[in-house]
Design a protein around this motif. Structure first.
Motif, PDB file in Angstrom:
ATOM      1  N   ARG A 174     -29.649  28.194  -5.247  1.00 43.47           N
ATOM      2  CA  ARG A 174     -29.953  27.529  -6.457  1.00 43.47           C
ATOM      3  C   ARG A 174     -30.481  28.218  -7.501  1.00 43.47           C
ATOM      4  N   ASN A 175     -30.768  29.874  -7.094  1.00 47.55           N
ATOM      5  CA  ASN A 175     -30.985  30.684  -8.462  1.00 47.55           C
ATOM      6  C   ASN A 175     -30.204  31.888  -8.437  1.00 47.55           C
ATOM      7  N   GLN A 176     -28.879  31.745  -8.119  1.00 44.33           N
ATOM      8  CA  GLN A 176     -27.917  32.791  -7.986  1.00 44.33           C
ATOM      9  C   GLN A 176     -27.398  33.173  -9.434  1.00 44.33           C
ATOM     10  N   ALA A 177     -27.614  32.439 -10.598  1.00 44.28           N
ATOM     11  CA  ALA A 177     -27.374  32.747 -11.890  1.00 44.28           C
ATOM     12  C   ALA A 177     -28.185  33.737 -12.409  1.00 44.28           C
ATOM     13  N   ILE A 178     -29.578  33.427 -12.141  1.00 49.24           N
ATOM     14  CA  ILE A 178     -30.481  34.276 -12.521  1.00 49.24           C
ATOM     15  C   ILE A 178     -30.632  35.727 -11.878  1.00 49.24           C
ATOM     16  N   ILE A 179     -30.276  35.577 -10.467  1.00 44.88           N
ATOM     17  CA  ILE A 179     -30.502  36.716  -9.532  1.00 44.88           C
ATOM     18  C   ILE A 179     -29.095  37.648  -9.986  1.00 44.88           C
ATOM     19  N   LYS A 180     -28.110  37.145 -10.428  1.00 40.28           N
ATOM     20  CA  LYS A 180     -26.921  38.174 -10.956  1.00 40.28           C
ATOM     21  C   LYS A 180     -27.304  38.675 -12.257  1.00 40.28           C
ATOM     22  N   LYS A 181     -28.083  38.264 -12.940  1.00 37.25           N
ATOM     23  CA  LYS A 181     -28.311  38.600 -14.388  1.00 37.25           C
ATOM     24  C   LYS A 181     -29.684  39.462 -14.326  1.00 37.25           C
ATOM     25  N   VAL A 182     -30.641  38.880 -13.648  1.00 41.64           N
ATOM     26  CA  VAL A 182     -32.151  39.711 -14.038  1.00 41.64           C
ATOM     27  C   VAL A 182     -32.512  40.202 -12.613  1.00 41.64           C
ATOM     28  N   TYR A 183     -33.171  41.438 -12.842  1.00 43.97           N
ATOM     29  CA  TYR A 183     -33.512  42.020 -11.449  1.00 43.97           C
ATOM     30  C   TYR A 183     -34.998  41.362 -11.117  1.00 43.97           C
ATOM     31  N   VAL A 184     -35.301  40.840 -10.037  1.00 41.33           N
ATOM     32  CA  VAL A 184     -36.659  40.183  -9.790  1.00 41.33           C
ATOM     33  C   VAL A 184     -36.474  40.462  -8.277  1.00 41.33           C
ATOM     34  N   PRO A 185     -37.688  40.952  -7.523  1.00 38.75           N
ATOM     35  CA  PRO A 185     -37.583  41.187  -5.895  1.00 38.75           C
ATOM     36  C   PRO A 185     -37.227  39.955  -5.498  1.00 38.75           C
ATOM     37  N   LYS A 186     -36.219  39.924  -4.696  1.00 38.22           N
ATOM     38  CA  LYS A 186     -35.550  38.865  -4.069  1.00 38.22           C
ATOM     39  C   LYS A 186     -36.231  38.057  -3.299  1.00 38.22           C
ATOM     40  N   TYR A 187     -37.264  38.409  -2.540  1.00 38.96           N
ATOM     41  CA  TYR A 187     -38.088  37.589  -1.689  1.00 38.96           C
ATOM     42  C   TYR A 187     -39.025  36.583  -2.505  1.00 38.96           C
ATOM     43  N   MET A 188     -38.923  36.791  -3.918  1.00 41.55           N
ATOM     44  CA  MET A 188     -39.705  35.878  -4.673  1.00 41.55           C
ATOM     45  C   MET A 188     -39.164  34.423  -4.742  1.00 41.55           C
ATOM     46  N   TYR A 189     -37.830  34.260  -4.537  1.00 42.42           N
ATOM     47  CA  TYR A 189     -37.175  32.956  -4.583  1.00 42.42           C
ATOM     48  C   TYR A 189     -37.634  32.384  -3.498  1.00 42.42           C
ATOM     49  N   PRO A 190     -37.589  32.660  -2.165  1.00 42.74           N
ATOM     50  CA  PRO A 190     -37.771  31.936  -0.885  1.00 42.74           C
ATOM     51  C   PRO A 190     -39.207  31.946  -0.928  1.00 42.74           C
ATOM     52  N   LEU A 191     -39.989  32.556  -1.155  1.00 42.12           N
ATOM     53  CA  LEU A 191     -41.324  32.695  -1.090  1.00 42.12           C
ATOM     54  C   LEU A 191     -41.949  31.692  -1.924  1.00 42.12           C
ATOM     55  N   SER A 192     -41.348  31.799  -3.415  1.00 42.39           N
ATOM     56  CA  SER A 192     -41.886  30.474  -4.187  1.00 42.39           C
ATOM     57  C   SER A 192     -41.781  29.239  -3.852  1.00 42.39           C
ATOM     58  N   ALA A 193     -40.337  29.266  -3.110  1.00 41.35           N
ATOM     59  CA  ALA A 193     -40.154  27.782  -2.706  1.00 41.35           C
ATOM     60  C   ALA A 193     -41.282  27.254  -1.434  1.00 41.35           C
ATOM     61  N   VAL A 194     -41.643  28.150  -0.673  1.00 45.07           N
ATOM     62  CA  VAL A 194     -42.564  27.927   0.379  1.00 45.07           C
ATOM     63  C   VAL A 194     -43.928  27.511  -0.128  1.00 45.07           C
ATOM     64  N   LEU A 195     -44.354  28.347  -1.138  1.00 41.58           N
ATOM     65  CA  LEU A 195     -45.524  27.955  -1.783  1.00 41.58           C
ATOM     66  C   LEU A 195     -45.548  26.762  -2.428  1.00 41.58           C
ATOM     67  N   SER A 196     -44.575  26.297  -3.224  1.00 40.03           N
ATOM     68  CA  SER A 196     -44.441  25.208  -4.073  1.00 40.03           C
ATOM     69  C   SER A 196     -44.733  24.016  -3.123  1.00 40.03           C
ATOM     70  N   ASN A 197     -43.971  24.156  -2.064  1.00 41.43           N
ATOM     71  CA  ASN A 197     -44.173  23.098  -1.114  1.00 41.43           C
ATOM     72  C   ASN A 197     -45.654  23.070  -0.461  1.00 41.43           C
ATOM     73  N   PHE A 198     -46.026  24.283  -0.301  1.00 41.30           N
ATOM     74  CA  PHE A 198     -47.683  24.290   0.270  1.00 41.30           C
ATOM     75  C   PHE A 198     -48.477  23.634  -0.955  1.00 41.30           C
ATOM     76  N   VAL A 199     -48.086  23.744  -2.272  1.00 43.17           N
ATOM     77  CA  VAL A 199     -48.897  23.009  -3.437  1.00 43.17           C
ATOM     78  C   VAL A 199     -48.979  21.422  -2.840  1.00 43.17           C
ATOM     79  N   THR A 200     -47.739  21.090  -2.879  1.00 42.84           N
ATOM     80  CA  THR A 200     -47.673  19.425  -2.609  1.00 42.84           C
ATOM     81  C   THR A 200     -48.375  19.194  -1.234  1.00 42.84           C
ATOM     82  N   PHE A 201     -48.186  20.185  -0.254  1.00 42.77           N
ATOM     83  CA  PHE A 201     -48.903  19.767   0.996  1.00 42.77           C
ATOM     84  C   PHE A 201     -50.385  19.775   0.683  1.00 42.77           C
TER      85      PHE A 201
END
Length: 279
Positions: A101-128
């Motif tokens: 889902r974030n491959q366009a950003i990953i290929k253009k901008v450097y960000v620690p890659k674990y941020m993407y799956p971690l943010s997905a888990v945390l966002s669902n924790f907010v909903t939880f």
């Protein structure tokens, strides 16, 4: 060797601190996107688990709700199990597809890659966490009305410990999410396999039924070694039974959660540099 390990650890901590605001933004973005173009918006965090509880209570209440004296109030029993299980399945599924889902950003901008799956888990924790407000309302309703054995519900100070199994579930889901996020990059079929597995897993955890209704010893053993069983039971001890958590379940859930997170981090670090070449 210890000096090298300390440098790597400090580098990881410094990197996380550098991008922690980005993690917050990604998490909130995921929460907003989940309810984008929805009339009710965040209200679905209340309605979805509530409607699921009503339907499942009507369908299975007569089958499992009267079978065990240990089930104080079947709708609340069902709600607690369903709530935790939904967080696990949704968060791991979203973490699994985070790179695609974030491959366009990953290929253009450097960000620690674990941020993407971690943010997905945390966002669902907010909903939880928001859905917990719905659980409180449901608990109060059945306690006041006494429907379905609601008069047997008891509130004690042990309810304040409910954050412990919630935190353990967050740690466990993060570890599983990191593993799945990498596997899904290399093997796209993992997404469909995991969907089937979680459907099977739903019936392998005492959500609809109580464990005492299972008479087969090997089946009871399989259910008990499932970490989700321990976490859901710990949560029910606090919210449903008004009891102190079982130390055996607590130790087991803690050890399994930390080991799963450790394996997830090691596996993710091993393959993270190659992920971009397979997107």
């Amino acid at each position: 060797m210890k000096v090298k390990e300390n440098r790597e650890l400090n580098h990881g901590v410094d990197m996380f601190n550098k991008y922690k605001n980005l993690l917050k933004e990604l998490t909130m973005k995921n929460v907003k996107l989940k309810y984008r173009n929805s009339w009710l918006g965040i209200l679905w965090s209340f309605l979805q688990p509530l409607l699921n509880m009503i339907v499942l209570s009507v369908v299975f209440g007569g089958i499992f709700g009267k079978k065990s004296d240990l089930i104080v109030c079947y709708p609340v029993y069902l709600f607690t199990g369903r709530l935790l299980f939904s967080f696990f399945t949704t968060s791991t599924s979203h973490a699994m597809t985070a790179f695609r889902r974030n491959q366009a950003i990953i290929k253009k901008v450097y960000v620690p890659k674990y941020m993407y799956p971690l943010s997905a888990v945390l966002s669902n924790f907010v909903t939880f966490a928001i859905s917990m407000l719905c659980l409180i309302c449901v608990w109060i309703f059945f306690k006041v009305t006494g429907f379905n054995g609601g008069d047997g519900l008891e509130i004690t100070w042990y309810a304040l410990l409910c954050f412990v199994p919630m935190l353990l579930l967050l740690i466990f889901s993060t570890g599983v999410g990191l593993i799945l996020s990498v596997l899904c990059v290399y093997f796209r079929d993992i997404e469909y396999i995991w969907s089937v597995l979680t459907q099977l897993l739903f019936y392998m955890v005492p959500i609809l039924y109580h464990l005492e209704t299972i008479n087969t010893k090997w089946m009871v053993f399989v259910i008990k070694i499932n970490p989700l069983y321990s976490m859901i039971e710990l949560f029910r001890h606090c919210i449903l039974y008004g009891q102190m958590m079982s130390w055996k379940l607590l130790v087991y859930a803690t050890v399994v959660s930390l080991i799963t997170l450790g394996i997830g981090i090691l596996f993710f670090n091993w393959k993270s540099d190659d992920i971009i070449y397979h997107l």
